[in-house]
Enzyme design. Structure first.
Site, PDB file in Angstrom:
ATOM      1  CD1 TRP A  68     -34.028  91.790 -32.129  1.00  0.00           C
ATOM      2  CD2 TRP A  68     -33.572  91.578 -34.322  1.00  0.00           C
ATOM      3  NE1 TRP A  68     -34.002  93.050 -32.681  1.00  0.00           N
ATOM      4  CE2 TRP A  68     -33.729  92.953 -34.024  1.00  0.00           C
ATOM      5  CE3 TRP A  68     -33.282  91.206 -35.639  1.00  0.00           C
ATOM      6  CZ2 TRP A  68     -33.602  93.949 -34.987  1.00  0.00           C
ATOM      7  CZ3 TRP A  68     -33.162  92.203 -36.601  1.00  0.00           C
ATOM      8  CH2 TRP A  68     -33.317  93.554 -36.264  1.00  0.00           C
ATOM      9  CD  GLU A 112     -30.742  90.036 -30.088  1.00  0.00           C
ATOM     10  OE1 GLU A 112     -30.939  89.170 -30.962  1.00  0.00           O
ATOM     11  OE2 GLU A 112     -29.774  90.816 -30.105  1.00  0.00           O
ATOM     12  CE  LYS A 161     -31.728  97.218 -32.778  1.00  0.00           C
ATOM     13  NZ  LYS A 161     -30.826  96.654 -33.776  1.00  0.00           N
ATOM     14  CG  ASP A 187     -26.976  92.711 -29.026  1.00  0.00           C
ATOM     15  OD1 ASP A 187     -26.182  93.639 -28.752  1.00  0.00           O
ATOM     16  OD2 ASP A 187     -26.973  92.131 -30.128  1.00  0.00           O
ATOM     17  CG  HIS A 203     -29.996  95.117 -28.798  1.00  0.00           C
ATOM     18  ND1 HIS A 203     -30.753  94.090 -29.293  1.00  0.00           N
ATOM     19  CD2 HIS A 203     -29.124  95.455 -29.782  1.00  0.00           C
ATOM     20  CE1 HIS A 203     -30.359  93.804 -30.518  1.00  0.00           C
ATOM     21  NE2 HIS A 203     -29.370  94.607 -30.832  1.00  0.00           N
ATOM     22  CG  HIS A 219     -26.821  88.296 -29.434  1.00  0.00           C
ATOM     23  ND1 HIS A 219     -27.589  88.689 -30.498  1.00  0.00           N
ATOM     24  CD2 HIS A 219     -26.797  86.932 -29.465  1.00  0.00           C
ATOM     25  CE1 HIS A 219     -28.019  87.603 -31.137  1.00  0.00           C
ATOM     26  NE2 HIS A 219     -27.558  86.541 -30.532  1.00  0.00           N
ATOM     27  CG  ASP A 222     -27.407  97.772 -31.927  1.00  0.00           C
ATOM     28  OD1 ASP A 222     -26.488  97.095 -31.442  1.00  0.00           O
ATOM     29  OD2 ASP A 222     -28.308  97.287 -32.634  1.00  0.00           O
ATOM     30  CG  ASP A 232     -24.229  95.129 -34.039  1.00  0.00           C
ATOM     31  OD1 ASP A 232     -24.346  94.299 -33.131  1.00  0.00           O
ATOM     32  OD2 ASP A 232     -25.192  95.730 -34.552  1.00  0.00           O
ATOM     33  CG  ASP A 287     -25.389  90.296 -33.075  1.00  0.00           C
ATOM     34  OD1 ASP A 287     -24.944  90.341 -34.241  1.00  0.00           O
ATOM     35  OD2 ASP A 287     -26.532  90.680 -32.760  1.00  0.00           O
TER      36      ASP A 287
HETATM   37  C1  RNT Z   1     -30.173  92.965 -34.258  1.00  0.00           C
HETATM   38  C2  RNT Z   1     -29.917  91.865 -33.302  1.00  0.00           C
HETATM   39  C3  RNT Z   1     -29.798  90.493 -33.900  1.00  0.00           C
HETATM   40  C4  RNT Z   1     -29.040  90.448 -35.196  1.00  0.00           C
HETATM   41  C5  RNT Z   1     -28.775  89.068 -35.719  1.00  0.00           C
HETATM   42  C6  RNT Z   1     -28.351  89.074 -37.132  1.00  0.00           C
HETATM   43  O1  RNT Z   1     -30.110  94.184 -33.688  1.00  0.00           O
HETATM   44  O2  RNT Z   1     -28.812  92.148 -32.522  1.00  0.00           O
HETATM   45  O3  RNT Z   1     -29.284  89.628 -32.993  1.00  0.00           O
HETATM   46  O4  RNT Z   1     -27.836  91.140 -35.120  1.00  0.00           O
HETATM   47  O5  RNT Z   1     -29.849  88.263 -35.468  1.00  0.00           O
HETATM   48 ZN    ZN Z   2     -28.017  90.601 -31.231  1.00  0.00          ZN
END
Ligand code: RNT
Ligand code: ZN
Length: 419
Positions: free
Chosen positions: A184, A226, A228, A259, A262, A286, A294, A296, A326
């Site tokens: 990423w 990954e 985003k 993810d 994302h 993720h 985003d 998390d 994640d």
């Molecule tokens: C960031 C991504 C990524 C990170 C990690 C720490 O937006 O989701 O995966 O969260 O690599």
């Molecule tokens: Zn991620």
């Protein structure tokens, strides 16, 4: 009613629909979930480096006491969390979690910088996954890494990427299990760029150069890209977008990582799985929980999560999807964050294994759509709780809310001492 009675009666209810709860429990426990080490320390990392660097598009919010301040504390916390979570687990570390006596630049990292993690994993019989770290570094400060216009900076990050593949390969060899390597990059810009093509051309070229290293065994170091949509400071343009990563992965034969946070705020990922897997061999997830952006948040057993695993079950693609977590919340007890989020993920896997996929798909083929809808709806009130409790019992982890006490005891004995 005691728990055996509750389970036996639930088992009979599911059996009426041809669903074997014992088998569902076994299958669910066997699927690995990779726990992200970064919930323990709010994505700060442990590398020996100068203080005061920005996060580069990643930020944990909150300042609940007890953050892990070094590798030993993180490992202790993660082990505590793992003891309260059922099923097969791995641990996912980032290059920024290296532990060295002197400063080792990221482009010079070797597996020896992760000896402590490797020893710990071996002792516990756990496997490690890995990530190059393209953030929280002076050479990431202006928002670009592998797509940087400056050749020297780009070359630095390419060397970092190459080093990480070698580390992943070494981890795989040491643990006798392939190591997932997730790529990423935060690259992007806050406002409308005048050139969207250039950075994407450079990002593709950088990845090509990194993956050209034929000496790395792709069955041991398993690469995923990954995507985003936006980040802090990259609201308008992210170089490694969904389209970029999917097209790159497909054309180069590497994996794609989705993810859950994302994509556009109301966009979900479950519908994408059956598209990508028409053309790609494998996907990495993720598992996360976006709220409005985003964010998390700690994962919960909500519709988005259920739908992801229902897709995997209904498509029969458990072998082709790898599950990593994640999320990071610094505003609550971090052990609680790990345990709630990981248990929720495991719960959603079990829920999917108990889906009446066969009957639903038969209704569908026969055009009985009201029946399909009715059955989906009726299944939401099947006695799922007793089956989940049995799974926890079988995995020898606390059933129900018992684990909250353990979290509190650990907080008193360990976390509260970290001042
Ligand atoms: C960031 C991504 C990524 C990170 C990690 C720490 O937006 O989701 O995966 O969260 O690599
Ligand atoms: Zn991620």
């Amino acid at each position: 009613m005691n728990s055996d009675h509750a389970y036996e009666s639930a088992k009979a209810r599911y059996a009426e629909h041809g669903i074997d709860t014992d088998a569902a429990i076994e299958q669910t426990l066997a699927v690995p979930i990779s726990l992200h080490c970064w919930q323990a320390d709010d994505v700060a990392g442990f590398e020996t480096k100068p203080e005061g660097l920005s996060g580069g598009g990643i930020m944990a919010t909150g300042n609940y006491p007890g953050r892990a301040r070094n590798g030993d504390e993180a490992r202790e916390d993660i082990a505590k969390a793992m003891s309260l979570i059922p099923g097969t687990q791995r641990v996912n570390i980032h290059a920024s979690y290296s532990e060295t006596d002197q400063v080792v630049e990221r482009d010079a990292l070797e597996a020896s910088a992760f000896t402590r993690w490797m020893d710990w994993a071996r002792e516990r019989g756990t496997c490690l996954d890995f990530n190059p770290t393209f953030f929280a570094h002076p050479k990431a400060e202006d928002g670009y890494t592998l797509s940087h216009v400056d050749d020297d900076i780009r070359a630095f990050w390419i060397r970092h990427g190459k080093a990480c593949r070698k580390i992943a390969e070494a981890l795989a060899e040491a643990q006798d299990s392939p190591c997932v390597l997730n790529w990423w990059t935060p690259d992007g810009t806050k406002d409308a760029p005048a050139d969207r093509f250039g950075p994407r051309r450079r990002l593709a070229a950088s990845y090509d150069e990194i993956f050209a290293d034929e000496s790395v065994d792709r069955s041991q170091c398993v690469d995923f890209l990954e995507s985003k949509l936006f980040g802090i400071g990259s609201e308008e343009y992210v170089v490694g977008s969904a389209e970029f990563c999917a097209d790159y992965a497909l054309s180069r034969g590497v994996g794609l990582c989705m993810d859950m946070g994302h994509f556009h705020p109301t966009e979900t990922i479950h519908g994408k799985i059956s598209s990508h897997l028409q053309f790609m061999e494998k996907l990495l997830l993720h598992v996360s929980r976006p709220i409005r952006w985003d964010s998390d948040h700690v994962v919960r057993f909500n519709d988005d999560l259920k739908n992801v695993f229902l897709e995997i079950q209904r498509g029969g693609v458990w072998e082709r999807v790898t599950v990593a977590l994640d999320f990071f919340d610094a505003s609550i007890n971090r052990i609680g964050a790990y345990v709630t989020g990981t248990r929720a993920t495991r719960k959603a896997m079990l829920y999917a294994r108990l889906d009446p996929t066969g009957p639903l798909q038969t209704f569908e083929r026969e055009g009985k759509l009201a029946q399909r809808l009715a059955m989906m709806e009726e299944f939401t009130s099947m006695p799922f709780g007793p089956v989940w409790d049995r799974l926890c019992e079988q995995a020898q982890v606390p059933v129900g809310m018992e684990w909250i006490n353990e979290m509190e005891t650990y907080e008193q004995k360990v976390l509260s001492k970290r001042r």
